[in-house]
Design a protein around this motif. Structure first.
Motif, PDB file in Angstrom:
ATOM      1  N   GLU A  64       0.756  -1.056  -0.163  1.00 57.38           N
ATOM      2  CA  GLU A  64       0.018  -0.061  -0.110  1.00 57.38           C
ATOM      3  C   GLU A  64       0.868   1.212   0.054  1.00 57.38           C
ATOM      4  O   GLU A  64       0.529   2.297  -0.590  1.00 57.38           O
ATOM      5  N   SER A  68       0.764   4.180  -3.074  1.00 53.28           N
ATOM      6  CA  SER A  68       0.711   5.545  -2.767  1.00 53.28           C
ATOM      7  C   SER A  68       2.024   6.320  -3.220  1.00 53.28           C
ATOM      8  O   SER A  68       1.728   7.465  -3.749  1.00 53.28           O
ATOM      9  N   PRO A  74      -6.761   6.906  -6.363  1.00 51.81           N
ATOM     10  CA  PRO A  74      -7.275   6.198  -5.009  1.00 51.81           C
ATOM     11  C   PRO A  74      -8.322   5.379  -5.164  1.00 51.81           C
ATOM     12  O   PRO A  74      -8.430   4.373  -4.143  1.00 51.81           O
ATOM     13  N   ASP A  75      -8.926   5.350  -6.235  1.00 47.16           N
ATOM     14  CA  ASP A  75      -9.858   4.144  -6.456  1.00 47.16           C
ATOM     15  C   ASP A  75      -9.312   2.914  -6.691  1.00 47.16           C
ATOM     16  O   ASP A  75      -9.736   1.984  -6.185  1.00 47.16           O
ATOM     17  N   VAL A  77      -6.447   2.064  -5.393  1.00 47.07           N
ATOM     18  CA  VAL A  77      -5.680   1.656  -4.219  1.00 47.07           C
ATOM     19  C   VAL A  77      -6.863   1.102  -3.176  1.00 47.07           C
ATOM     20  O   VAL A  77      -6.441   0.430  -2.542  1.00 47.07           O
ATOM     21  N   ASP A  78      -7.905   1.826  -3.134  1.00 51.05           N
ATOM     22  CA  ASP A  78      -9.028   1.337  -2.264  1.00 51.05           C
ATOM     23  C   ASP A  78      -9.502  -0.106  -2.635  1.00 51.05           C
ATOM     24  O   ASP A  78      -9.881  -0.748  -1.765  1.00 51.05           O
ATOM     25  N   THR A  79      -9.464  -0.350  -3.984  1.00 48.96           N
ATOM     26  CA  THR A  79      -9.975  -1.754  -4.486  1.00 48.96           C
ATOM     27  C   THR A  79      -8.957  -2.716  -3.799  1.00 48.96           C
ATOM     28  O   THR A  79      -9.271  -3.826  -3.549  1.00 48.96           O
ATOM     29  N   ARG A  81      -6.738  -2.456  -1.461  1.00 48.35           N
ATOM     30  CA  ARG A  81      -7.134  -2.390   0.029  1.00 48.35           C
ATOM     31  C   ARG A  81      -8.150  -3.451   0.265  1.00 48.35           C
ATOM     32  O   ARG A  81      -7.941  -4.450   1.267  1.00 48.35           O
ATOM     33  N   GLN A  82      -9.115  -3.245  -0.539  1.00 51.07           N
ATOM     34  CA  GLN A  82     -10.352  -4.513  -0.200  1.00 51.07           C
ATOM     35  C   GLN A  82      -9.959  -5.941  -0.679  1.00 51.07           C
ATOM     36  O   GLN A  82     -10.369  -6.758   0.295  1.00 51.07           O
ATOM     37  N   ARG A  85      -8.308  -7.129   2.622  1.00 51.85           N
ATOM     38  CA  ARG A  85      -9.111  -7.260   3.398  1.00 51.85           C
ATOM     39  C   ARG A  85      -9.987  -8.680   3.196  1.00 51.85           C
ATOM     40  O   ARG A  85     -10.115  -9.452   4.397  1.00 51.85           O
TER      41      ARG A  85
END
Length: 96
Positions: A64, A68, A74-75, A77-79, A81-82, A85
């Motif tokens: 991550e 960055s 950001p979209d 990176v968010d995906t 990160r999901q 998880r």
């Protein structure tokens, strides 16, 4: 039986990250096979899961940070990160 099957979908194109991903998948599959065979005590299994969790957490933080630093959207990176998880949830499900 493999809990995770390595596919090109996991490849990022960054050799060090891909190597870490593949290693993590191999660890989980080896652990799953040992559990199926009934190998090891519960304490030994718990220790391996703690090591696995620490490895994943460290790798995910590194990855991550790299995303960055590379100024990825950001979209994206968010995906990603999901996905991290989801992976963690799968490992927890195997442990349970």
């Amino acid at each position: 039986m493999k809990a995770f099957v390595w596919t090109p979908r996991f490849e990022t194109g960054v050799a060090s990250v891909d190597d870490q991903h593949h290693h993590l998948v191999d660890i989980i599959n080896a652990l799953g096979e040992a559990m199926i065979r009934g190998g090891g005590t519960e304490a030994e299994s718990a220790d391996v899961f703690k090591q696995l969790a620490a490895y994943a957490q460290s790798h995910f933080a590194d990855e991550e940070r790299l995303m960055s630093e590379a100024n990825l959207s950001p979209d994206h990176v968010d995906t990603h990160r999901q996905h991290h998880r989801h992976f963690t949830e799968q490992v927890e499900g195997i442990w349970k």
